[in-house]
Design a protein around this motif. Structure first.
Motif, PDB file in Angstrom:
ATOM      1  N   MET A   1       0.832  -1.203   0.000  1.00 43.83           N
ATOM      2  CA  MET A   1       0.000   0.000   0.000  1.00 43.83           C
ATOM      3  C   MET A   1       0.867   1.253   0.000  1.00 43.83           C
ATOM      4  O   MET A   1       0.532   2.251  -0.623  1.00 43.83           O
ATOM      5  N   THR A   2       2.029   1.208   0.675  1.00 45.77           N
ATOM      6  CA  THR A   2       2.893   2.374   0.731  1.00 45.77           C
ATOM      7  C   THR A   2       3.320   2.810  -0.651  1.00 45.77           C
ATOM      8  O   THR A   2       3.319   3.994  -0.991  1.00 45.77           O
ATOM      9  N   ASP A   3       3.713   1.831  -1.505  1.00 49.21           N
ATOM     10  CA  ASP A   3       4.140   2.165  -2.859  1.00 49.21           C
ATOM     11  C   ASP A   3       3.019   2.820  -3.640  1.00 49.21           C
ATOM     12  O   ASP A   3       3.251   3.724  -4.451  1.00 49.21           O
ATOM     13  N   LEU A   4       1.795   2.359  -3.418  1.00 45.51           N
ATOM     14  CA  LEU A   4       0.656   2.920  -4.134  1.00 45.51           C
ATOM     15  C   LEU A   4       0.401   4.363  -3.726  1.00 45.51           C
ATOM     16  O   LEU A   4      -0.181   5.135  -4.493  1.00 45.51           O
ATOM     17  N   LEU A   5       0.816   4.731  -2.517  1.00 42.86           N
ATOM     18  CA  LEU A   5       0.589   6.079  -2.043  1.00 42.86           C
ATOM     19  C   LEU A   5       1.784   6.994  -2.292  1.00 42.86           C
ATOM     20  O   LEU A   5       1.879   8.078  -1.731  1.00 42.86           O
ATOM     21  N   THR A   6       2.690   6.551  -3.152  1.00 36.18           N
ATOM     22  CA  THR A   6       3.795   7.380  -3.620  1.00 36.18           C
ATOM     23  C   THR A   6       3.682   7.494  -5.129  1.00 36.18           C
ATOM     24  O   THR A   6       3.684   6.492  -5.835  1.00 36.18           O
ATOM     25  N   LEU A   7       3.561   8.726  -5.619  1.00 32.40           N
ATOM     26  CA  LEU A   7       3.327   8.954  -7.036  1.00 32.40           C
ATOM     27  C   LEU A   7       4.383   9.888  -7.608  1.00 32.40           C
ATOM     28  O   LEU A   7       4.778  10.866  -6.966  1.00 32.40           O
ATOM     29  N   GLU A   8       4.823   9.572  -8.811  1.00 29.70           N
ATOM     30  CA  GLU A   8       5.754  10.449  -9.521  1.00 29.70           C
ATOM     31  C   GLU A   8       4.946  11.556 -10.191  1.00 29.70           C
ATOM     32  O   GLU A   8       3.903  11.302 -10.791  1.00 29.70           O
ATOM     33  N   ALA A   9       5.445  12.777 -10.082  1.00 29.10           N
ATOM     34  CA  ALA A   9       4.741  13.914 -10.665  1.00 29.10           C
ATOM     35  C   ALA A   9       5.735  14.842 -11.363  1.00 29.10           C
ATOM     36  O   ALA A   9       6.895  14.969 -10.939  1.00 29.10           O
ATOM     37  N   GLU A  10       5.273  15.480 -12.419  1.00 26.96           N
ATOM     38  CA  GLU A  10       6.091  16.441 -13.150  1.00 26.96           C
ATOM     39  C   GLU A  10       5.416  17.802 -13.114  1.00 26.96           C
ATOM     40  O   GLU A  10       4.189  17.898 -13.179  1.00 26.96           O
ATOM     41  N   VAL A  11       6.217  18.840 -13.010  1.00 23.61           N
ATOM     42  CA  VAL A  11       5.688  20.202 -13.063  1.00 23.61           C
ATOM     43  C   VAL A  11       5.293  20.502 -14.505  1.00 23.61           C
ATOM     44  O   VAL A  11       6.035  20.185 -15.443  1.00 23.61           O
ATOM     45  N   ARG A  12       4.125  21.088 -14.682  1.00 22.42           N
ATOM     46  CA  ARG A  12       3.676  21.443 -16.041  1.00 22.42           C
ATOM     47  C   ARG A  12       3.514  22.959 -16.144  1.00 22.42           C
ATOM     48  O   ARG A  12       3.050  23.626 -15.220  1.00 22.42           O
TER      49      ARG A  12
ATOM     50  N   ARG B   1      -6.685  18.755 -21.952  1.00 21.35           N
ATOM     51  CA  ARG B   1      -7.277  17.774 -22.862  1.00 21.35           C
ATOM     52  C   ARG B   1      -6.189  16.960 -23.565  1.00 21.35           C
ATOM     53  O   ARG B   1      -6.310  15.734 -23.706  1.00 21.35           O
ATOM     54  N   ARG B   2      -5.118  17.637 -23.971  1.00 25.19           N
ATOM     55  CA  ARG B   2      -4.009  16.925 -24.628  1.00 25.19           C
ATOM     56  C   ARG B   2      -3.343  15.949 -23.654  1.00 25.19           C
ATOM     57  O   ARG B   2      -2.946  14.843 -24.038  1.00 25.19           O
ATOM     58  N   LEU B   3      -3.230  16.354 -22.397  1.00 25.65           N
ATOM     59  CA  LEU B   3      -2.638  15.461 -21.401  1.00 25.65           C
ATOM     60  C   LEU B   3      -3.464  14.192 -21.242  1.00 25.65           C
ATOM     61  O   LEU B   3      -2.927  13.084 -21.173  1.00 25.65           O
ATOM     62  N   ARG B   4      -4.774  14.362 -21.149  1.00 26.88           N
ATOM     63  CA  ARG B   4      -5.648  13.194 -20.972  1.00 26.88           C
ATOM     64  C   ARG B   4      -5.563  12.254 -22.167  1.00 26.88           C
ATOM     65  O   ARG B   4      -5.620  11.033 -21.994  1.00 26.88           O
ATOM     66  N   HIS B   5      -5.453  12.823 -23.359  1.00 25.78           N
ATOM     67  CA  HIS B   5      -5.313  11.979 -24.554  1.00 25.78           C
ATOM     68  C   HIS B   5      -4.006  11.196 -24.521  1.00 25.78           C
ATOM     69  O   HIS B   5      -3.881  10.137 -25.141  1.00 25.78           O
ATOM     70  N   ALA B   6      -3.015  11.723 -23.792  1.00 31.66           N
ATOM     71  CA  ALA B   6      -1.721  11.048 -23.652  1.00 31.66           C
ATOM     72  C   ALA B   6      -1.674  10.191 -22.391  1.00 31.66           C
ATOM     73  O   ALA B   6      -0.587   9.796 -21.940  1.00 31.66           O
ATOM     74  N   ASN B   7      -2.856   9.905 -21.827  1.00 33.76           N
ATOM     75  CA  ASN B   7      -2.965   9.079 -20.619  1.00 33.76           C
ATOM     76  C   ASN B   7      -2.248   9.695 -19.411  1.00 33.76           C
ATOM     77  O   ASN B   7      -1.609   9.004 -18.610  1.00 33.76           O
ATOM     78  N   LYS B   8      -2.366  11.019 -19.318  1.00 36.46           N
ATOM     79  CA  LYS B   8      -1.827  11.745 -18.174  1.00 36.46           C
ATOM     80  C   LYS B   8      -2.981  12.383 -17.398  1.00 36.46           C
ATOM     81  O   LYS B   8      -4.078  12.571 -17.931  1.00 36.46           O
ATOM     82  N   VAL B   9      -2.710  12.712 -16.150  1.00 38.24           N
ATOM     83  CA  VAL B   9      -3.710  13.372 -15.310  1.00 38.24           C
ATOM     84  C   VAL B   9      -3.196  14.746 -14.891  1.00 38.24           C
ATOM     85  O   VAL B   9      -2.150  14.841 -14.239  1.00 38.24           O
TER      86      VAL B   9
ATOM     87  N   LYS C   1      -2.381   5.727 -15.226  1.00 39.66           N
ATOM     88  CA  LYS C   1      -2.450   4.349 -14.722  1.00 39.66           C
ATOM     89  C   LYS C   1      -2.060   4.277 -13.250  1.00 39.66           C
ATOM     90  O   LYS C   1      -2.614   3.483 -12.482  1.00 39.66           O
ATOM     91  N   ASN C   2      -1.091   5.124 -12.846  1.00 42.02           N
ATOM     92  CA  ASN C   2      -0.653   5.103 -11.452  1.00 42.02           C
ATOM     93  C   ASN C   2      -1.706   5.710 -10.529  1.00 42.02           C
ATOM     94  O   ASN C   2      -1.966   5.197  -9.438  1.00 42.02           O
ATOM     95  N   VAL C   3      -2.301   6.817 -10.967  1.00 42.77           N
ATOM     96  CA  VAL C   3      -3.349   7.455 -10.162  1.00 42.77           C
ATOM     97  C   VAL C   3      -4.573   6.551 -10.071  1.00 42.77           C
ATOM     98  O   VAL C   3      -5.168   6.393  -8.999  1.00 42.77           O
ATOM     99  N   PHE C   4      -4.927   5.942 -11.194  1.00 44.69           N
ATOM    100  CA  PHE C   4      -6.116   5.079 -11.205  1.00 44.69           C
ATOM    101  C   PHE C   4      -5.928   3.889 -10.270  1.00 44.69           C
ATOM    102  O   PHE C   4      -6.843   3.518  -9.531  1.00 44.69           O
ATOM    103  N   ARG C   5      -4.730   3.306 -10.280  1.00 46.36           N
ATOM    104  CA  ARG C   5      -4.465   2.169  -9.393  1.00 46.36           C
ATOM    105  C   ARG C   5      -4.481   2.615  -7.935  1.00 46.36           C
ATOM    106  O   ARG C   5      -5.040   1.931  -7.075  1.00 46.36           O
TER     107      ARG C   5
END
Length: 210
Positions: free
Chosen positions: A1-12, A21-29, A48-52
């Motif tokens: 569970m700990t790994d699931l609660l750690t997410l990689e994020a990029e500054v946009r 909209r372009r991000l979502r089409h690229a499977n980004k949140v 995929k990481n956020v959804f999981r």
């Protein structure tokens, strides 16, 4: 569970509806991080990481770590927008936290021994499924457990009947007795109630002969 609660994020830096909209089409949140009197940061995460992660109950009540440019930032999920009918996360709001500052969150309720209470013939009604709480980040509970083993028919448990973990307080109870919400009720069986109503009803008088 700990790994699931750690997410990689990029500054946009590419902002706006079109960019999202372009991000979502690229499977980004698209997401935003704010709070603790610091500047808000627009972020991008892998869908995929956020959804999981959001499939775990703890995602909504526990501390989430965002790795932003290699730097871990602890936060809470404050809001999440979903597509109305597709399994798509549209946007996430993250709130920064400070280990020394209390936070407000919602803890899910886990009802224990409900099967024992049901054996009395009672119909168990849940009035709420989560409780608004305040505590330090280290004291955030994964859930609030309420034991129904001794719940009697006709009895209602309120927030004031709940035993909270150490360091955790109810936001509603802090507002006064008028906010002592009902949590769960053991209603009398419908058949028994119907019989009681029938016994209580006055007998119909036979029509008198004229």
């Amino acid at each position: 569970m700990t790994d699931l609660l750690t997410l990689e994020a990029e500054v946009r830096t590419d902002l706006g509806k079109g960019a999202s909209r372009r991000l979502r089409h690229a499977n980004k949140v698209p997401a935003i991080l704010y709070g603790e009197n610091k500047e808000s940061i627009s972020l991008t995460l892998e869908h995929k990481n956020v959804f999981r992660a959001q499939q775990e109950e703890a995602f909504y009540s526990q501390v989430v770590t965002l790795n932003i440019a290699g730097k871990p930032v602890e936060c809470l999920v404050k809001d999440m927008q979903r597509h109305p009918f597709k399994q798509i996360i549209m946007h996430v709001d993250f709130l920064r936290i400070n280990a020394k500052h209390q936070v407000q969150a919602h803890a899910p309720i886990h009802f224990l021994n409900e099967d024992i209470a049901a054996k009395t013939g009672a119909n168990i009604s849940h009035h709420i499924n989560e409780i608004a709480i305040t505590c330090l980040p280290k004291d955030l509970p994964e859930s609030i457990e309420i034991d129904l083993a001794n719940l009697e028919v006709g009895q209602t448990l309120h927030l004031s009947d709940v035993t909270f973990p150490a360091g955790v307080t109810s936001d509603d109870l802090s507002k006064g007795e008028d906010h002592d919400l009902a949590v769960v009720t053991a209603n009398a069986p419908k058949t028994a109630k119907a019989e009681d109503d029938q016994e209580a009803a006055p007998a119909e008088e036979a029509p008198s002969a004229e």
